[in-house]
Design a protein around this motif. Structure first.
Motif, short mmCIF file in Angstrom:
data_model
loop_
_atom_site.label_atom_id
_atom_site.label_comp_id
_atom_site.label_asym_id
_atom_site.label_seq_id
_atom_site.Cartn_x
_atom_site.Cartn_y
_atom_site.Cartn_z
N GLU A 1 -4.22 7.47 2.40
CA GLU A 1 -5.21 6.95 1.45
C GLU A 1 -6.46 7.83 1.44
OE1 GLU A 1 -4.09 2.21 1.36
OE2 GLU A 1 -5.47 2.91 2.90
N ILE B 1 0.98 7.07 -6.47
CA ILE B 1 -0.20 7.93 -6.58
C ILE B 1 0.15 9.38 -6.30
CG2 ILE B 1 -2.40 8.50 -5.44
CD1 ILE B 1 -2.76 5.41 -5.09
N ARG C 1 0.84 -1.21 0.00
CA ARG C 1 0.00 0.00 0.00
C ARG C 1 0.86 1.25 0.00
NH1 ARG C 1 -3.91 -1.28 4.90
NH2 ARG C 1 -4.52 0.90 4.63
N SER C 2 1.98 1.20 0.73
CA SER C 2 2.89 2.34 0.78
C SER C 2 3.50 2.60 -0.60
CB SER C 2 3.98 2.06 1.82
OG SER C 2 5.06 2.94 1.67
N VAL D 1 -0.86 5.21 6.94
CA VAL D 1 -1.18 4.82 5.57
C VAL D 1 -2.65 5.12 5.27
CG1 VAL D 1 -1.45 2.82 4.02
CG2 VAL D 1 0.65 3.10 5.33
N ALA D 2 -3.52 4.81 6.22
CA ALA D 2 -4.95 5.09 6.04
C ALA D 2 -5.20 6.59 5.88
CB ALA D 2 -5.75 4.53 7.21
N THR E 1 3.49 15.75 2.45
CA THR E 1 3.40 14.53 1.66
C THR E 1 4.71 13.75 1.68
OG1 THR E 1 1.77 15.56 0.22
CG2 THR E 1 2.87 13.60 -0.62
N ARG F 1 -5.66 11.07 -0.49
CA ARG F 1 -5.57 10.93 -1.95
C ARG F 1 -6.91 11.20 -2.60
NH1 ARG F 1 -5.36 4.57 -2.61
NH2 ARG F 1 -7.54 4.38 -2.18
N LYS G 1 -0.12 1.65 10.07
CA LYS G 1 -1.39 1.41 9.38
C LYS G 1 -2.26 2.65 9.42
CE LYS G 1 -5.31 -1.76 9.26
NZ LYS G 1 -5.95 -2.91 9.87
N ASP H 1 2.19 1.82 -3.45
CA ASP H 1 1.11 2.38 -4.28
C ASP H 1 0.96 3.88 -4.02
OD1 ASP H 1 0.59 -0.10 -5.37
OD2 ASP H 1 -1.18 -0.49 -4.12
N LEU H 2 1.00 4.26 -2.75
CA LEU H 2 0.85 5.68 -2.41
C LEU H 2 2.01 6.51 -2.95
CD1 LEU H 2 -0.48 5.40 1.25
CD2 LEU H 2 -1.71 6.28 -0.74
#
Length: 135
Positions: free
Chosen positions: A115, A25, A18-19, A111-112, A67, A118, A108, A21-22
């Motif tokens: 997300e 993104i 997930r990290s 990361v949330a 960011t 985004r 977590k 991916d971020l």
């Protein structure tokens, strides 16, 4: 015990994916490069002759710092947690593994948060909004 270790290892792998991916993104590499440029521009004494430009760069730096800093923090946290996890697992150290589990919960959450952010990536999203309700 083995189930807990496998679960924690899976959480680490999921957060790493997930990290990554971020990072894509949020275009981490471009933002990092731009942050370097903005920092260099802010160090130029001539910039302060144009207060409006200095203020714009200051706002941009703040957004980029948030960011880039968050992504760097998550990445470093995941690396540290993975290293500690392997150490705790190898030495069968329950306290270390429990500390990693606590760290993973914090990562977590971070990361949330990213997300969620985004979803509001439009430059106008942080601006004020006025709602007029007609009855």
């Amino acid at each position: 015990e083995a189930e807990f270790l496998n679960s924690l290892e899976a959480k680490l792998a999921d957060l790493k994916a997930r990290s990554e991916d971020l990072r894509g993104i949020f275009d981490f590499d471009a933002k990092f490069a731009r942050l370097t440029e903005v920092n260099a521009a802010l160090e130029d004494p001539a910039l302060w002759n144009d207060p409006k430009r200095a203020q714009e760069l200051g706002r941009e730096k703040k957004a980029l710092d948030a960011t880039v800093g968050s992504l760097n923090s998550i990445n470093q946290g995941l690396k540290d947690a993975a290293d500690l996890f392997e150490l705790g697992r190898a030495e069968d150290d329950e306290d270390t593994v429990n500390a990693v589990a606590a760290d993973v919960a914090g990562i977590k959450s971070a990361v949330a948060d990213l997300e969620f952010k985004r979803m509001f990536a439009n430059p106008a999203d942080p601006l004020n909004c006025f709602v007029d309700i007609q009855a």
